[in-house]
Design an enzyme around this catalytic site. Sequence first.
Site, PDB file in Angstrom:
ATOM      1  N   SER A 187      -0.630  -2.211  -2.926  1.00  0.00           N
ATOM      2  CA  SER A 187      -1.591  -1.327  -3.330  1.00  0.00           C
ATOM      3  C   SER A 187      -2.912  -1.348  -2.344  1.00  0.00           C
ATOM      4  O   SER A 187      -3.064  -2.027  -1.368  1.00  0.00           O
ATOM      5  CB  SER A 187      -2.233  -1.909  -4.592  1.00  0.00           C
ATOM      6  N   LYS A 188      -4.078  -0.240  -2.673  1.00  0.00           N
ATOM      7  CA  LYS A 188      -5.087  -0.405  -1.677  1.00  0.00           C
ATOM      8  C   LYS A 188      -5.708  -1.566  -1.194  1.00  0.00           C
ATOM      9  O   LYS A 188      -6.251  -1.761  -0.251  1.00  0.00           O
ATOM     10  CB  LYS A 188      -6.172   0.443  -2.268  1.00  0.00           C
ATOM     11  N   ARG A 189      -5.904  -2.499  -2.390  1.00  0.00           N
ATOM     12  CA  ARG A 189      -6.521  -3.898  -1.963  1.00  0.00           C
ATOM     13  C   ARG A 189      -5.722  -4.778  -1.034  1.00  0.00           C
ATOM     14  O   ARG A 189      -6.047  -5.498  -0.426  1.00  0.00           O
ATOM     15  CB  ARG A 189      -6.286  -4.618  -3.433  1.00  0.00           C
TER      16      ARG A 189
END
Length: 480
Positions: free
Chosen positions: A250-252
């Site tokens: 994910s973006k994290r």
Amino acid sequence: MSVRVRLAPSPTGNLHIGTARTAVFNWLFARNQGGTFVLRIEDTDRDRSKAEFTNNILDGLTWLGLDWDEGPFFQSQRFDLYDRTVQTLLDKGLAYRCYCTPEELSALRESQKAAKQAPRYDNRHRNLTPQQEADFETEGRVPVIRFKIDDDREITWDDMVRGPVKWKGSDLGGDMVIARAAKRPDVGQPLYNLAVVADDIDMDITHVIRGEDHIANTAKQILLYEALGKTPPQFAHAPLILNQKGAKLSKRDGATSVSEFREMGYTAAALANYMALLGWSPPDGEERFTLSDATAKFSFDRVNKAGAKFDWDKLNWLNSQILHEMPIDALLDRLIPLWQTAGYEFDPEGDRPWLERITATIAPSLTLLPDAVDMTRSLFAIDVEFDDKATKQLQGEGVSEVLEAVAANIDNSLNSEDEAQAIIKAVMKEKDVKKGVVMKSLRAGLTGSLQGPDLVQSWLVLHQRGLDKKRLEKAIAMGE
RNA sequence: AGUGCCGUAGGCAAAUUGGUUCAAGCCGCUAGACUUUCAAUCUGGUGAUUUGCGGGUUCGAGUCCCGUCGGCACUACCA
């Protein structure tokens, strides 16, 4: 029949690394089989789809070298086909109108959740009488269209990655919505599963290669093929790409889109190479390859079923390898824009030989392209700044004398490594000091730092711009 | 809650697809060499008390079966 595969991204975001990896597998398989690679943009969700994302996807694929043979086709331009398909299903009695309101449906889900049951539609409107339908309509309800999925159906297919797969109709969540709400006789905007099947049939797709997250959709889609009297294609479900913790990327986790990787300074070659390795391993164990090298070796037999964890270290290593082996000329072309952005002053045309010398000097130390900005800062700068360690070195005993001797030996003919080494040797002899002293002092005086790329090369670079003497003078002043 | 998939060293991952007492290789980490330095490069080392755990089948299992634990994914009028 010749192989036809497709990549079907939806333009609701930038080209995701997972989609790109799916693209790699599709491309490799198509090229391996001498097949056709079709690109189809799935933009039936008009609210979320954006042209900028389509552009980003197209650019990303092109950058990676994943060329497609047909398309891009846009689902938003093919609604006629989907309407006809839905109507066919309706006519055959395999689909029906459902008048449930969103509130009713979410209430149903809530109660199922509370009762610790799997959420599913209970097919409550499957057998409405014409009177009941009329009543709902006078009530103002607008129906969606659902495709019947019998609980006792068993769906099986032979997956190219996972082997035989079995699915029960009862685990598919009840009759599925295939078209959004619309007043009859309209059929409403098509939904994913329907549009996919209609298109895959229409485009003669023979192999559907996609992520494992689509596995339940495959069962539903096979039912649709059957209902439409068509033979389903072959399916291959590739493992997901996971982050270090083992969850979906994910973006994290730093970067999720190809354009982000590109901006970070990864090369297309490294990223493509790495993506191919995410879930696949070549039979010869050779982990460094170009996509076209891999086409001959690719097969789904060697695609893993377990999710692949994203390993930044390995990607970085791959990128550094590619940068180290890249011809100086090509590397320079990529560095020029970065240096320009950094505000370094040079003439990209006229200074070419000089720039090539700089590139050759730092090439072996690069991991990411932008590393070149910091590494060359002191080479491009007109003036030199001495950091603490360099200052200390310059203030050491006898250092000024050494540098003076060097400066005195510099003449305009200095143009080769040998000449530079000769000067260094002469100074060693003249001042009776060790080579290390000369080198360290020279490095401090010339670059303002005690570490950096090859010193002699750096010196030559500076000399070509007539900067070496000036810097040494400033350095000598520091020591007095 | 249900369904499905997966579980080999810190990470990726191989194992002629049940066959011998070496469970590859790569990344990482580490030591040395080279070098003025850092990096690169080269050479060597480090790694699983054995393949999540417990059973079973078999002459023989990482590879098959059962159970168990754990992870992930999917169950939209998103795709």
